[in-house]
Scaffold this motif. Structure first.
Motif, PDB file in Angstrom:
ATOM      1  N   THR A   1     -16.998  49.548 -18.928  1.00  0.00           N
ATOM      2  CA  THR A   1     -16.562  49.234 -17.553  1.00  0.00           C
ATOM      3  C   THR A   1     -17.571  48.364 -16.807  1.00  0.00           C
ATOM      4  OG1 THR A   1     -17.652  51.183 -16.644  1.00  0.00           O
ATOM      5  CG2 THR A   1     -15.358  51.463 -17.358  1.00  0.00           C
ATOM      6  N   ILE A   2     -18.740  48.133 -17.421  1.00  0.00           N
ATOM      7  CA  ILE A   2     -19.777  47.384 -16.702  1.00  0.00           C
ATOM      8  C   ILE A   2     -19.492  45.884 -16.739  1.00  0.00           C
ATOM      9  CG2 ILE A   2     -22.245  46.784 -16.703  1.00  0.00           C
ATOM     10  CD1 ILE A   2     -22.790  49.670 -17.398  1.00  0.00           C
ATOM     11  N   ARG A   3     -19.607  45.258 -15.574  1.00  0.00           N
ATOM     12  CA  ARG A   3     -19.391  43.828 -15.435  1.00  0.00           C
ATOM     13  C   ARG A   3     -20.744  43.115 -15.431  1.00  0.00           C
ATOM     14  NH1 ARG A   3     -15.896  41.313 -16.551  1.00  0.00           N
ATOM     15  NH2 ARG A   3     -15.718  39.884 -14.805  1.00  0.00           N
ATOM     16  N   PRO A   4     -20.780  41.808 -15.754  1.00  0.00           N
ATOM     17  CA  PRO A   4     -22.028  41.079 -15.527  1.00  0.00           C
ATOM     18  C   PRO A   4     -22.457  41.328 -14.079  1.00  0.00           C
ATOM     19  CG  PRO A   4     -20.449  39.678 -16.671  1.00  0.00           C
ATOM     20  CD  PRO A   4     -19.715  40.943 -16.290  1.00  0.00           C
ATOM     21  N   THR A   5     -23.753  41.622 -13.894  1.00  0.00           N
ATOM     22  CA  THR A   5     -24.223  42.091 -12.590  1.00  0.00           C
ATOM     23  C   THR A   5     -25.393  41.241 -12.104  1.00  0.00           C
ATOM     24  OG1 THR A   5     -23.456  44.315 -13.130  1.00  0.00           O
ATOM     25  CG2 THR A   5     -25.080  44.153 -11.378  1.00  0.00           C
ATOM     26  N   VAL A   6     -25.442  40.999 -10.803  1.00  0.00           N
ATOM     27  CA  VAL A   6     -26.500  40.171 -10.194  1.00  0.00           C
ATOM     28  C   VAL A   6     -27.136  40.966  -9.053  1.00  0.00           C
ATOM     29  CG1 VAL A   6     -26.990  38.018  -8.958  1.00  0.00           C
ATOM     30  CG2 VAL A   6     -25.214  38.063 -10.733  1.00  0.00           C
ATOM     31  N   ALA A   7     -28.485  40.954  -8.977  1.00  0.00           N
ATOM     32  CA  ALA A   7     -29.154  41.579  -7.826  1.00  0.00           C
ATOM     33  C   ALA A   7     -29.505  40.486  -6.825  1.00  0.00           C
ATOM     34  CB  ALA A   7     -30.401  42.333  -8.261  1.00  0.00           C
ATOM     35  N   PHE A   8     -29.002  40.624  -5.615  1.00  0.00           N
ATOM     36  CA  PHE A   8     -29.273  39.669  -4.536  1.00  0.00           C
ATOM     37  C   PHE A   8     -30.641  39.956  -3.917  1.00  0.00           C
ATOM     38  CE2 PHE A   8     -25.174  37.442  -3.152  1.00  0.00           C
ATOM     39  CZ  PHE A   8     -24.625  37.511  -4.411  1.00  0.00           C
TER      40      PHE A   8
ATOM     41  N   ILE B   1     -28.689  47.888 -16.808  1.00  0.00           N
ATOM     42  CA  ILE B   1     -29.776  48.445 -15.992  1.00  0.00           C
ATOM     43  C   ILE B   1     -29.633  48.003 -14.535  1.00  0.00           C
ATOM     44  CG2 ILE B   1     -31.558  46.682 -16.517  1.00  0.00           C
ATOM     45  CD1 ILE B   1     -32.142  50.482 -16.180  1.00  0.00           C
ATOM     46  N   LEU B   2     -29.180  46.776 -14.294  1.00  0.00           N
ATOM     47  CA  LEU B   2     -28.956  46.361 -12.896  1.00  0.00           C
ATOM     48  C   LEU B   2     -27.865  47.237 -12.269  1.00  0.00           C
ATOM     49  CD1 LEU B   2     -29.151  42.440 -13.037  1.00  0.00           C
ATOM     50  CD2 LEU B   2     -30.771  43.987 -11.919  1.00  0.00           C
ATOM     51  N   HIS B   3     -26.831  47.514 -13.054  1.00  0.00           N
ATOM     52  CA  HIS B   3     -25.755  48.394 -12.576  1.00  0.00           C
ATOM     53  C   HIS B   3     -26.324  49.769 -12.193  1.00  0.00           C
ATOM     54  CE1 HIS B   3     -21.903  50.530 -12.530  1.00  0.00           C
ATOM     55  NE2 HIS B   3     -22.506  51.446 -13.269  1.00  0.00           N
ATOM     56  N   ILE B   4     -27.182  50.302 -13.065  1.00  0.00           N
ATOM     57  CA  ILE B   4     -27.762  51.635 -12.817  1.00  0.00           C
ATOM     58  C   ILE B   4     -28.656  51.618 -11.577  1.00  0.00           C
ATOM     59  CG2 ILE B   4     -29.401  53.340 -13.718  1.00  0.00           C
ATOM     60  CD1 ILE B   4     -28.156  52.868 -16.500  1.00  0.00           C
ATOM     61  N   ILE B   5     -29.502  50.588 -11.444  1.00  0.00           N
ATOM     62  CA  ILE B   5     -30.396  50.515 -10.275  1.00  0.00           C
ATOM     63  C   ILE B   5     -29.580  50.362  -8.996  1.00  0.00           C
ATOM     64  CG2 ILE B   5     -32.264  49.209  -9.168  1.00  0.00           C
ATOM     65  CD1 ILE B   5     -33.157  48.432 -12.076  1.00  0.00           C
TER      66      ILE B   5
ATOM     67  N   MET C   1     -33.868  47.338 -20.653  1.00  0.00           N
ATOM     68  CA  MET C   1     -33.497  48.453 -19.773  1.00  0.00           C
ATOM     69  C   MET C   1     -34.696  49.335 -19.432  1.00  0.00           C
ATOM     70  SD  MET C   1     -29.826  49.507 -21.400  1.00  0.00           S
ATOM     71  CE  MET C   1     -29.661  50.980 -20.379  1.00  0.00           C
ATOM     72  N   ALA C   2     -35.492  49.679 -20.452  1.00  0.00           N
ATOM     73  CA  ALA C   2     -36.668  50.518 -20.193  1.00  0.00           C
ATOM     74  C   ALA C   2     -37.640  49.780 -19.275  1.00  0.00           C
ATOM     75  CB  ALA C   2     -37.352  50.890 -21.512  1.00  0.00           C
ATOM     76  N   ASN C   3     -37.740  48.476 -19.467  1.00  0.00           N
ATOM     77  CA  ASN C   3     -38.609  47.618 -18.646  1.00  0.00           C
ATOM     78  C   ASN C   3     -38.347  47.805 -17.156  1.00  0.00           C
ATOM     79  OD1 ASN C   3     -38.567  44.694 -17.201  1.00  0.00           O
ATOM     80  ND2 ASN C   3     -40.283  44.762 -18.638  1.00  0.00           N
ATOM     81  N   MET C   4     -37.073  47.978 -16.800  1.00  0.00           N
ATOM     82  CA  MET C   4     -36.730  48.025 -15.375  1.00  0.00           C
ATOM     83  C   MET C   4     -36.636  49.440 -14.808  1.00  0.00           C
ATOM     84  SD  MET C   4     -34.368  44.676 -14.653  1.00  0.00           S
ATOM     85  CE  MET C   4     -34.525  44.800 -12.873  1.00  0.00           C
ATOM     86  N   ALA C   5     -37.056  50.452 -15.573  1.00  0.00           N
ATOM     87  CA  ALA C   5     -37.063  51.820 -15.038  1.00  0.00           C
ATOM     88  C   ALA C   5     -37.903  51.870 -13.764  1.00  0.00           C
ATOM     89  CB  ALA C   5     -37.611  52.803 -16.074  1.00  0.00           C
ATOM     90  N   ILE C   6     -39.007  51.143 -13.762  1.00  0.00           N
ATOM     91  CA  ILE C   6     -39.889  51.114 -12.586  1.00  0.00           C
ATOM     92  C   ILE C   6     -39.169  50.550 -11.364  1.00  0.00           C
ATOM     93  CG2 ILE C   6     -40.870  48.894 -13.352  1.00  0.00           C
ATOM     94  CD1 ILE C   6     -42.826  51.466 -11.342  1.00  0.00           C
ATOM     95  N   GLU C   7     -38.177  49.697 -11.596  1.00  0.00           N
ATOM     96  CA  GLU C   7     -37.438  49.112 -10.467  1.00  0.00           C
ATOM     97  C   GLU C   7     -36.540  50.146  -9.790  1.00  0.00           C
ATOM     98  OE1 GLU C   7     -39.545  46.498 -10.089  1.00  0.00           O
ATOM     99  OE2 GLU C   7     -39.047  46.287 -12.194  1.00  0.00           O
TER     100      GLU C   7
END
Ligand code: SF4
Lengths: 162, 420
Positions: free
Chosen positions: B267-274, B179-183, B214-220
């Protein structure tokens, strides 16, 4: 219905945590909330805002939490209208439900500068910039939204129409 | 023209054969939810309407979770207002200390939402229940008051984005990374006013816990709701948690989407939002040297069993780095107990981690882990806005439980793959 006032201008993604930080959410009193409105992005807002003033911001205004305290704080601070390129949807609903007028108008956001003085006609959606002598056309409010705002919010509207 | 999953659920609840994008409808509600911040305002508004009863005592849920156990006198007063309201209105689903949890973890666990439901909640992360194939969306206190009194809510029928998930994620990649990747890809307003619909073969590799995250972060991403296609896993979850009848809705073949994204989970890597927006993402390989003062594992995004298990796996028989404060907060009492039985809590405490009672606490900078100016946290929560966890000059980095736990051991944002 009309509004008139001076502009406070902000960028994109002004979120509900900066509109009213959670540390102040231990009350639901609008006047109390208004004292801390916008504190984390604009320390001077709460002291400088006058009745009737207008917030203008870019995309996705009010994103984040569902806290109705955000539009309540803005309204209680005296703001007569928020103009933005787009609004986050929960903020949009909340603003209408509590009777805070909001308008989407990308052109206005592009041309208006901080400190400009505006006159807004909610019936037609026209925004007149007195400082620059320009007019921008926002969306007119659908009638049912005008009625809710005129009744000062959804609850009063439900009561009046019960 | 066909309808999306969301449009079909809304049409059904509005008593209509068909709905169209942009149409304003009134839909019947299966559940109306509120918490300790939003319900006091809703109670005030409800009392103004002048009716005595809520529309259905079974279909209202109130969970004081943000400032509980109460952090100060003012929040204690707020909780008292809603406790008395719940008692007076005989609201069946009122959960507080002792049986409570973070609302969005608790409500599915209690079986209060099933596939096909329409749910509104005076909390933006109500969209979490889309993982169950329900339409669930956040609203404000006034909508909650109107919903409690009439059992209905007005909606503008949304258009939708479709995410077709394929492939299998690599071992340390979870729903959070997806979900971070998608956002990161579509932006914090990429789904503004829209539904996010998740379908495809890849779903079978995402557990229910991943889907809730993932559904939790749709609002993000600005979404009105996030919704997952119902499969065997969903039905098994519903049967294990609820006695309510469920309905499965599938999008029509000719449903129209604003955009369709195909995502290969492999293909998705561990992802971090800064800081300071959830769309400011980088893969773990691009993170660089980010020292942290605090690590927070929990919340309605990542406070479930799968999250605690992965964190415990990394922390087992190890010690957190000196000078790093690590807080784990499980989502509900049930999860707390289960984590205790599985020995996870022991692993945490031995590693030097603080384990909190279920609460929203640190996630919104409420209590139990506030940051000072200049401090930095890596958190498994969902928002990293300015001042979200405390001082406006503090910073929050969003990540998965695996990345957070790995970071706890080193004191800087760390790739869990490197520890294995
Ligand atoms: S855990 Fe955080 S995001 Fe979730 S409901 Fe609580 S405050 Fe909101």
């Amino acid at each position: 219905m009309k509004a008139q006032g001076k502009v406070f201008k902000y960028g994109s993604n002004v979120d509900t945590d900066v509109i009213i930080p959670a540390r102040y959410l231990n009350t639901a009193d609008p006047k109390e909330l208004a004292k801390y409105c916008m504190e984390d992005i604009d320390k001077d807002f709460a002291t400088e805002v006058n009745k009737g003033d207008i917030i203008v911001a870019d995309k996705n205004f009010g994103c984040g939490s569902s806290r109705e305290h955000a539009p309540l704080a803005i309204k209680a601070a005296g703001v007569s209208c928020v103009i933005a390129t787009t609004f986050a949807r929960i903020f949009y609903r909340n603003a209408i439900n509590i009777g805070l007028p909001i308008l989407e108008c990308p052109e206005a956001v592009e041309k208006i500068k901080a400190g400009d003085v505006l006159e807004i006609d909610f019936g037609t959606g026209a925004i007149y910039n007195r400082t620059r002598q320009e007019t921008y056309q926002g969306q007119a409010f659908p009638e049912f939204m005008q009625n809710i705002i005129a009744a000062d919010g959804l609850i009063n509207y439900l009561k009046n129409n019960a | 023209m066909g309808m999306t999953m969301t449009q079909k659920i809304l049409a059904k609840h509005a008593g209509l054969e068909k709905v169209q994008v942009g149409e304003l409808i009134q839909a019947d509600l299966d559940l109306v939810l509120g918490n300790d911040i939003t319900t006091p305002v809703a109670v005030k508004e409800f009392n103004k309407i002048g009716i005595k009863e809520v529309f259905d005592k079974k279909k209202v849920a109130i969970v004081p979770d943000h400032f509980t156990p109460n952090k100060d006198i003012k929040t204690a007063e707020m909780c008292k207002v809603i406790r008395e309201f719940a008692k007076e209105k005989e609201i069946e689903n009122y959960f507080e200390i002792g049986e409570m949890g973070i609302e969005h973890v608790l409500i599915p666990e209690k079986g209060l939402v099933v596939a096909g439901d329409v749910v509104i909640g005076a909390d933006s992360h109500t969209c979490t229940y889309g993982a169950l194939g329900a339409f669930a969306t956040g609203i404000g206190s006034t909508d909650m008051a109107a919903g409690m009194s009439t059992g209905k809510c007005w909606f503008k029928v949304p258009s939708a984005l479709k995410f077709v998930l394929k492939g299998k994620p690599s071992p340390w990649v979870s729903g959070k990374d997806v979900i971070l990747h998608i956002i990161g890809m579509i932006g914090v307003d990429g789904a503004l006013y829209k539904s996010m619909e998740f379908v495809g073969d890849g779903l079978k590799h995402l557990s229910m816990d991943d889907r809730f995250t993932m559904a939790n972060m749709a609002i993000e991403a600005g979404g009105k709701n996030g919704i997952f296609a119902v499969d065997e896993q969903t039905i098994e979850y519903i049967k294990n948690h609820s006695t309510k009848e469920y309905t499965t809705y599938t999008a029509d073949e000719d449903a129209v989407y604003d955009k369709v994204y195909e995502i290969d989970l492999a293909t998705i890597r561990p992802t971090v939002a800064f800081p300071h927006l959830p769309d400011n993402t980088r893969t773990i390989d691009e993170v660089g040297d980010i020292k942290v003062d605090q690590v927070v594992i929990g919340s309605c995004t990542n406070g479930r069993m799968a999250d605690l298990r992965v964190a415990a796996k990394i922390l087992k028989d190890k010690k957190v780095a000196k000078g790093v404060r690590v807080i784990v907060f499980p989502g509900t009492q049930k999860i707390y107990l289960e984590a205790m039985k599985e020995g996870l809590l022991e692993i945490f405490v031995k590693a030097g981690v603080v384990v909190s009672t279920p609460t929203c606490g640190p996630c919104l900078g409420g209590h139990m882990g506030i940051l000072a100016a200049g401090e930095r946290a890596v958190a498994t929560t969902n928002r990293n806005f300015v001042g979200r966890m405390g001082h406006p000059e503090s910073e929050v980095y969003l990540a998965s439980p695996a990345v957070a736990a790995a970071s706890a051991l080193t004191g800087k944002i760390t790739n869990p793959e490197e520890l294995a």
